[in-house]
Design an enzyme around this catalytic site. Structure first.
Site, short mmCIF file in Angstrom:
data_model
loop_
_atom_site.label_atom_id
_atom_site.label_comp_id
_atom_site.label_asym_id
_atom_site.label_seq_id
_atom_site.Cartn_x
_atom_site.Cartn_y
_atom_site.Cartn_z
N ARG A 237 0.85 -1.19 0.00
CA ARG A 237 0.00 0.00 0.00
C ARG A 237 0.88 1.24 0.00
O ARG A 237 1.95 1.26 0.62
CB ARG A 237 -0.93 0.03 1.23
CG ARG A 237 -2.06 -0.99 1.18
CD ARG A 237 -3.09 -0.65 0.11
NE ARG A 237 -4.17 -1.63 0.06
CZ ARG A 237 -4.17 -2.68 -0.74
NH1 ARG A 237 -3.17 -2.89 -1.57
NH2 ARG A 237 -5.19 -3.53 -0.72
N GLU A 266 -4.38 7.55 -4.94
CA GLU A 266 -4.57 6.86 -6.22
C GLU A 266 -5.90 7.27 -6.84
O GLU A 266 -6.89 7.39 -6.13
CB GLU A 266 -4.52 5.34 -6.02
CG GLU A 266 -3.15 4.86 -5.58
CD GLU A 266 -3.08 3.35 -5.40
OE1 GLU A 266 -1.99 2.83 -5.13
OE2 GLU A 266 -4.13 2.67 -5.51
N HIS A 285 -1.15 0.15 -9.81
CA HIS A 285 -1.77 -0.79 -8.86
C HIS A 285 -2.32 -2.03 -9.59
O HIS A 285 -3.51 -2.32 -9.54
CB HIS A 285 -2.88 -0.10 -8.07
CG HIS A 285 -3.17 -0.75 -6.75
ND1 HIS A 285 -3.59 -0.04 -5.65
CD2 HIS A 285 -3.10 -2.05 -6.35
CE1 HIS A 285 -3.78 -0.87 -4.64
NE2 HIS A 285 -3.48 -2.10 -5.04
#
Length: 320
Positions: A237, A266, A285
């Site tokens: 993360r 994000e 991601h």
């Protein structure tokens, strides 16, 4: 009368059909996050919420859904959900661990390799027409085979990364909140305290789940302990790494490079300083982004809702 559920993002038809067999469904049909006001409105009378990491299921959402019995997150992480608020209401929270372990480990090692060997930089060099001759030190990177990898967090994915690193003849180190003696013997990995791991590793892979207690776990002091030829890899993360401190460490050549699949905010801004550096490989991601794995995740999230709303035990509960 069928129970009702709300799905916060458009899903593959096969997943929707498996849910429609049991429930009345409403679904946000766009491939973008559901707007907050829509989420609050559409979840008022539902018994289940099928959500993604991009959806904030906080106390306001939970209190506004008096019939809610289950929140199913299509992700391993669940920091987007107020689990405590759900617990107080007796709402089951589930996630999707296990099914993405190997795929995320593949991506982690691919990111490690790409950063070490400057793969994207080399591809751009060729495509931009800059390759006019062979040169002894042209686009030289860092050695992977035989180097030392330090894994922070020896969970399922961390173990899978260690197995891949072993195949490259790497020296395996790990730091974890609790030692895993049996895994040390099984995998051939050695425990180190965090400061020791940082000082000894050529590659530092961050593999721990996010919680407020590990916010900026890797910051200025930790980066200063790493080797000048070291590479930081983060596929966990974004908030675990202090991005401002990482930028400074890279610019000042305290460390050699970084590979990042995740960011604190994000989607990341195109003006983010880290995106301006040639020694940083950045991805959007995509740790679990294989067709097979994403379908498995989606189906597991659906099966968790099916189980809970049919008075069965959830397959992968987050809370009790």
């Amino acid at each position: 009368m069928k129970s009702s559920i709300y799905i916060t993002r458009r899903l593959p038809d096969s997943i929707v059909e498996s849910l429609e067999a049991y429930f009345e469904i409403k679904m946000w049909e766009e491939d973008t996050p559901v707007p907050r006001e829509v989420l609050l409105r559409e979840t008022q009378n539902v018994e289940g919420i099928y959500c993604l990491l991009t959806d904030t299921i906080d106390e306001e959402v939970i209190k506004g859904a008096p019939n809610l019995k289950v929140i199913s997150n299509m992700a391993v992480g669940f920091n987007n959900i107020d689990v405590e608020a759900a617990e107080q209401r007796g709402i089951v929270v589930t996630n999707t661990p296990g099914v993405l372990t190997e795929t995320t480990a593949d991506l982690t090692f691919a990111l490690l390799m790409s950063t070490a060997r400057r793969i994207l930089e080399a591809s751009d060099y060729l495509r931009n027409g800059d390759w006019d001759t062979w040169s002894p030190m042209l686009l030289t990177g860092q050695e992977v085979h035989g180097s030392t990898i330090g894994i922070i967090g020896l969970g399922r994915i961390g173990e899978a990364v260690a197995r891949r690193a072993k195949g490259f003849g790497m020296n395996l180190l790990y730091y974890n909140r609790t030692r895993k003696i049996e895994k040390e013997e099984e995998i051939g990995i050695q425990y180190r305290e965090l400061n020791e791991l940082l000082a000894e590793s050529d590659f530092v892979c961050v593999m721990i789940p996010y919680s407020p207690s590990v916010h900026h776990f890797i910051g200025k002091d930790e980066l200063a302990q790493m080797k000048t030829n070291a590479i930081l890899i983060n596929t966990s993360r974004g908030g675990i790494v202090d991005e401002e401190a990482l930028y400074e460490a890279l610019v000042n050549k305290q460390i050699w490079g970084a590979g990042l699949d995740v960011f604190e905010e994000e989607p990341v801004s195109l003006h983010h300083p880290l995106l301006s550096l040639s020694n940083v490989v950045t991805l959007p991601h995509i740790g679990s982004a294989s067709v097979k794995t994403r379908l498995k995740m989606a189906q597991l999230a659906a099966d968790n809702i099916i189980h809970v709303l049919n008075d069965k035990s959830p397959l992968t509960p987050v809370n009790s």
